[in-house]
Design an enzyme around this catalytic site. Sequence first.
Site, PDB file in Angstrom:
ATOM      1  N   ASP A 188      59.268 116.335  77.292  1.00 13.44           N
ATOM      2  CA  ASP A 188      59.017 115.865  78.655  1.00 13.44           C
ATOM      3  C   ASP A 188      57.975 116.778  79.277  1.00 13.44           C
ATOM      4  O   ASP A 188      58.087 118.008  79.169  1.00 13.44           O
ATOM      5  CB  ASP A 188      60.325 115.941  79.475  1.00 13.44           C
ATOM      6  CG  ASP A 188      60.458 114.798  80.459  1.00 13.44           C
ATOM      7  OD1 ASP A 188      59.431 114.248  80.867  1.00 13.44           O
ATOM      8  OD2 ASP A 188      61.608 114.459  80.809  1.00 13.44           O
ATOM      9  N   HIS A 208      50.163 114.506  83.362  1.00 15.01           N
ATOM     10  CA  HIS A 208      51.583 114.568  83.734  1.00 15.01           C
ATOM     11  C   HIS A 208      52.508 114.637  82.515  1.00 15.01           C
ATOM     12  O   HIS A 208      53.710 114.818  82.673  1.00 15.01           O
ATOM     13  CB  HIS A 208      51.951 113.357  84.592  1.00 15.01           C
ATOM     14  CG  HIS A 208      51.335 113.418  85.955  1.00 15.01           C
ATOM     15  ND1 HIS A 208      52.022 113.813  87.066  1.00 15.01           N
ATOM     16  CD2 HIS A 208      50.063 113.169  86.390  1.00 15.01           C
ATOM     17  CE1 HIS A 208      51.227 113.794  88.128  1.00 15.01           C
ATOM     18  NE2 HIS A 208      50.024 113.394  87.735  1.00 15.01           N
TER      19      HIS A 208
HETATM   20  P1  ADQ Z   1      58.967 110.442  84.261  1.00 13.84           P
HETATM   21  O1  ADQ Z   1      58.953 110.332  82.761  1.00 13.84           O
HETATM   22  O2  ADQ Z   1      59.217 109.190  84.986  1.00 13.84           O
HETATM   23  O3  ADQ Z   1      57.618 111.115  84.806  1.00 13.84           O
HETATM   24  P2  ADQ Z   1      60.635 112.476  85.766  1.00 13.84           P
HETATM   25  O4  ADQ Z   1      59.772 113.633  85.996  1.00 13.84           O
HETATM   26  O5  ADQ Z   1      62.036 112.852  85.454  1.00 13.84           O
HETATM   27  O6  ADQ Z   1      60.145 111.543  84.572  1.00 13.84           O
HETATM   28  O7  ADQ Z   1      60.600 111.561  87.070  1.00 13.84           O
HETATM   29  C1  ADQ Z   1      61.485 110.490  87.218  1.00 13.84           C
HETATM   30  C2  ADQ Z   1      61.618 110.164  88.710  1.00 13.84           C
HETATM   31  O8  ADQ Z   1      62.267 108.913  88.826  1.00 13.84           O
HETATM   32  C3  ADQ Z   1      62.470 111.190  89.457  1.00 13.84           C
HETATM   33  O9  ADQ Z   1      61.843 111.530  90.671  1.00 13.84           O
HETATM   34  C4  ADQ Z   1      63.806 110.461  89.688  1.00 13.84           C
HETATM   35  O10 ADQ Z   1      64.407 110.755  90.932  1.00 13.84           O
HETATM   36  C5  ADQ Z   1      63.421 109.001  89.664  1.00 13.84           C
HETATM   37  N1  ADQ Z   1      64.507 108.224  89.068  1.00 13.84           N
HETATM   38  C6  ADQ Z   1      64.969 108.358  87.825  1.00 13.84           C
HETATM   39  N2  ADQ Z   1      65.980 107.486  87.607  1.00 13.84           N
HETATM   40  C7  ADQ Z   1      66.149 106.777  88.749  1.00 13.84           C
HETATM   41  C8  ADQ Z   1      67.012 105.704  89.147  1.00 13.84           C
HETATM   42  N3  ADQ Z   1      67.906 105.139  88.332  1.00 13.84           N
HETATM   43  N4  ADQ Z   1      66.839 105.228  90.380  1.00 13.84           N
HETATM   44  C9  ADQ Z   1      65.939 105.762  91.205  1.00 13.84           C
HETATM   45  N5  ADQ Z   1      65.114 106.757  90.887  1.00 13.84           N
HETATM   46  C10 ADQ Z   1      65.201 107.259  89.674  1.00 13.84           C
HETATM   47  C11 ADQ Z   1      56.375 111.589  84.231  1.00 13.84           C
HETATM   48  C12 ADQ Z   1      56.509 112.582  83.070  1.00 13.84           C
HETATM   49  C13 ADQ Z   1      57.393 113.750  83.495  1.00 13.84           C
HETATM   50  C14 ADQ Z   1      56.816 114.412  84.745  1.00 13.84           C
HETATM   51  C15 ADQ Z   1      56.496 113.383  85.825  1.00 13.84           C
HETATM   52  C16 ADQ Z   1      55.703 114.012  86.970  1.00 13.84           C
HETATM   53  O11 ADQ Z   1      57.058 111.927  81.920  1.00 13.84           O
HETATM   54  O12 ADQ Z   1      57.499 114.707  82.452  1.00 13.84           O
HETATM   55  O13 ADQ Z   1      57.758 115.331  85.255  1.00 13.84           O
HETATM   56  O14 ADQ Z   1      55.724 112.308  85.310  1.00 13.84           O
HETATM   57  O15 ADQ Z   1      54.521 114.582  86.531  1.00 13.84           O
END
Ligand code: ADQ
Length: 473
Positions: A372, A165
């Site tokens: 990311d 991921h």
């Molecule tokens: P993350 O680094 O956690 O994931 P991301 O893909 O942006 O990053 O996912 C974050 C999730 O958390 C999103 O679905 C978002 O809606 C939720 N979220 C963020 N802030 C929030 C808040 N304050 N309250 C509620 N929900 C919130 C890791 C990798 C990424 C990759 C994903 C999936 O680092 O690059 O995209 O896994 O593989």
Amino acid sequence: MKIQVVSNRLPLEVEIKKDKGEISAKPASGGLATGLSGLRQAYDMVWTGWPGSITSSARERAEIERFMAKRSLFPVWLSKKDYNGYYKGFSNKVIWPLFHYFCQYPQYRQVYWKAYVKANLAFCNRILENASEEDIFWINDYHLMLLPEMIRENLPHAKIGFFLHIPFPHFEVFRQLPWRKEILEGLAGAGLIGFHTQQYADYFLHCVNQILGCGIDDGTFEVKGRTVRAGSFPMGIDYQKFTECARQPDVISTVRQYREEYQGKKIILSVDRLDYSKGIIQRLRGFDRFLENNPAQRGKIALLELIVPSRVGVEQYRQLKKEIDEFSGKINGKYGTPFWTPVRYFYRSVDFPTLCGLYYSADIALITPRRDGMNLVAKEYVAVHQGQPGVLILSEFAGAAQQLRESITVNPNSIDAIAQAIEKALDMPVEEQTKRLEAMQKVIRKTDVKDWAAGFIEKLRMAAARTKSTLES
Ligand code: ADQ
């Protein structure tokens, strides 16, 4: 035949209430769990992972086991010491920084490595209690990179897939890892290895070639008489859920509240987990530069920073939070007035309607990670903006930038580029915003998270069938 999903955390957080002795459970609503929900209709599915509890009481463990077994979940029990070494140590202090190109951060400690091997073995043993060679194994993420080969040694003909991921780094970065060969050998136990982008898959194959000495042929290599395939499977979101949210009453009322609060001011939104890879400080500097260069915009725009607590207790993350607090305060002190706060910053997780309300209300999403794997927030913002203008500013170092080509892409390390991107977004005519959003929505719709999960399993089955026929011929 069943699908055996494996990830560091189970999709359910459980806890035994000390006073009543009852088990409380709340679903961890990750993208993976959503993606797999579609597959549940077609396959039996079991999920193995860490239960989010480090209880050492045999009675409590047995209770949690019973509770989980009813939901086809299998906890892996690790002592506090082992969990710290494997998760906080090797996974988050070695692999996470190195794979995100923060090459000075990793702490290459032998104790972390030993704990990582031990934990991967604990996962393997737990899985084998309830596994057959007919099963499909889907192992997720950087915490479990040794597991494919460990399972392969026990079940030589199993269909084993692995999905990473986070980014897979360039050879020059990966080769710094003292255990680079062991990690590649661990991964090569899988028949299919998936990444968010083709570039990560190419980097991985190049490392396999340079470090393991295997020849690469059209995305595949041979190891111990088996063919291993590496490819790109860009993860998506639950598209329908996000497109429909703007019609929900609680989202509509959240949007109304924001509109009243901000009264015609433009809203720039950022949503991240607290992490140095997300470029939060650089973004604040970019906003500061924008306000400096554009005095006429002062009082007319606000940056909303929504930051989810993450890896609480780790010194580096505490320090980052302190810097964000200070820098946000500095901008507000410099430009704020009794009637206007330039940066509003929230350090908490929010519920789905609030998140969607924020996405919908925001004129601009400013998403500037320094690295990311994918970044699902960018996709969620675009999906929510159905019939509603909005501009996505996205770092060129997010995997999502490979797909969301109609965003304004920026180099997140350039303060001036961030400031200029905000200017460009504010100047963008509504028709152009709509055109760009629609083009990106089309891409996101096509790679929905359920299709992503089904596509990965389908490809894994095909790869396994090809290997079987090669071995038999
Ligand atoms: P993350 O680094 O956690 O994931 P991301 O893909 O942006 O990053 O996912 C974050 C999730 O958390 C999103 O679905 C978002 O809606 C939720 N979220 C963020 N802030 C929030 C808040 N304050 N309250 C509620 N929900 C919130 C890791 C990798 C990424 C990759 C994903 C999936 O680092 O690059 O995209 O896994 O593989």
